[in-house]
Design a protein around this motif. Structure first.
Motif, PDB file in Angstrom:
ATOM      1  N   LYS A  21       0.817  -1.212   0.000  1.00 18.68           N
ATOM      2  CA  LYS A  21       0.000   0.000   0.000  1.00 18.68           C
ATOM      3  C   LYS A  21       0.860   1.277   0.000  1.00 18.68           C
ATOM      4  O   LYS A  21       0.382   2.340  -0.379  1.00 18.68           O
ATOM      5  N   PRO A  23       3.479   2.438  -1.930  1.00 20.67           N
ATOM      6  CA  PRO A  23       3.681   3.186  -3.178  1.00 20.67           C
ATOM      7  C   PRO A  23       2.447   3.993  -3.589  1.00 20.67           C
ATOM      8  O   PRO A  23       2.558   5.134  -4.024  1.00 20.67           O
ATOM      9  N   GLU A  24       1.276   3.403  -3.407  1.00 23.21           N
ATOM     10  CA  GLU A  24       0.044   4.122  -3.737  1.00 23.21           C
ATOM     11  C   GLU A  24      -0.134   5.329  -2.817  1.00 23.21           C
ATOM     12  O   GLU A  24      -0.494   6.423  -3.268  1.00 23.21           O
ATOM     13  N   GLY A  26       2.227   6.985  -1.339  1.00 24.06           N
ATOM     14  CA  GLY A  26       3.230   7.975  -1.743  1.00 24.06           C
ATOM     15  C   GLY A  26       2.794   8.771  -2.962  1.00 24.06           C
ATOM     16  O   GLY A  26       3.002   9.985  -3.034  1.00 24.06           O
ATOM     17  N   ARG A  27       2.167   8.120  -3.929  1.00 26.09           N
ATOM     18  CA  ARG A  27       1.672   8.826  -5.118  1.00 26.09           C
ATOM     19  C   ARG A  27       0.584   9.825  -4.748  1.00 26.09           C
ATOM     20  O   ARG A  27       0.550  10.945  -5.244  1.00 26.09           O
ATOM     21  N   VAL A  28      -0.322   9.409  -3.869  1.00 30.59           N
ATOM     22  CA  VAL A  28      -1.414  10.294  -3.454  1.00 30.59           C
ATOM     23  C   VAL A  28      -0.851  11.527  -2.732  1.00 30.59           C
ATOM     24  O   VAL A  28      -1.268  12.656  -2.999  1.00 30.59           O
ATOM     25  N   GLY A  30       2.156  12.762  -3.055  1.00 28.00           N
ATOM     26  CA  GLY A  30       2.880  13.548  -4.048  1.00 28.00           C
ATOM     27  C   GLY A  30       1.947  14.396  -4.902  1.00 28.00           C
ATOM     28  O   GLY A  30       2.222  15.572  -5.163  1.00 28.00           O
ATOM     29  N   ARG A  31       0.828  13.828  -5.346  1.00 30.54           N
ATOM     30  CA  ARG A  31      -0.157  14.590  -6.130  1.00 30.54           C
ATOM     31  C   ARG A  31      -0.743  15.735  -5.304  1.00 30.54           C
ATOM     32  O   ARG A  31      -0.949  16.832  -5.806  1.00 30.54           O
ATOM     33  N   THR A  32      -1.009  15.446  -4.022  1.00 30.63           N
ATOM     34  CA  THR A  32      -1.570  16.473  -3.150  1.00 30.63           C
ATOM     35  C   THR A  32      -0.614  17.646  -3.005  1.00 30.63           C
ATOM     36  O   THR A  32      -1.022  18.804  -3.102  1.00 30.63           O
ATOM     37  N   LYS A  34       1.737  18.510  -5.100  1.00 32.15           N
ATOM     38  CA  LYS A  34       1.849  19.185  -6.399  1.00 32.15           C
ATOM     39  C   LYS A  34       0.674  20.121  -6.628  1.00 32.15           C
ATOM     40  O   LYS A  34       0.850  21.259  -7.070  1.00 32.15           O
TER      41      LYS A  34
END
Length: 76
Positions: A21, A23-24, A26-28, A30-32, A34
């Motif tokens: 869970k 990596p997912e 971390g992506r969320v 990171g998007r937040t 950005k």
């Protein structure tokens, strides 16, 4: 924050969320960040750079003369 504290946070995250869970997650995150950065940049671009008020612009001479002539007339 020292390296030991960061390592402790990573280990706790692995235990809580599991390795599949993270990596997912971390992506969320990171998007937040950005989107927040982009929104902050947009707000800063919308604000005027200098806070000093601008002096009023001069009217062209032809407009000034016509407005003076209209001021002299009496209302009907």
């Amino acid at each position: 924050m020292s390296a030991g504290g960061l390592l402790l946070i990573i280990i706790a995250a692995l235990i809580i969320f599991g390795p599949n869970k993270l990596p997912e997650l971390g992506r969320v995150v990171g998007r937040t960040f950005k989107e927040f950065k982009d929104a902050t940049r947009d707000i800063m671009e919308d604000q005027p750079q200098d806070s000093k008020p601008q002096p009023p612009k001069e009217l062209p001479a032809s407009v000034q003369e016509s407005s003076k002539a209209e001021d002299r007339r009496l209302p009907d």
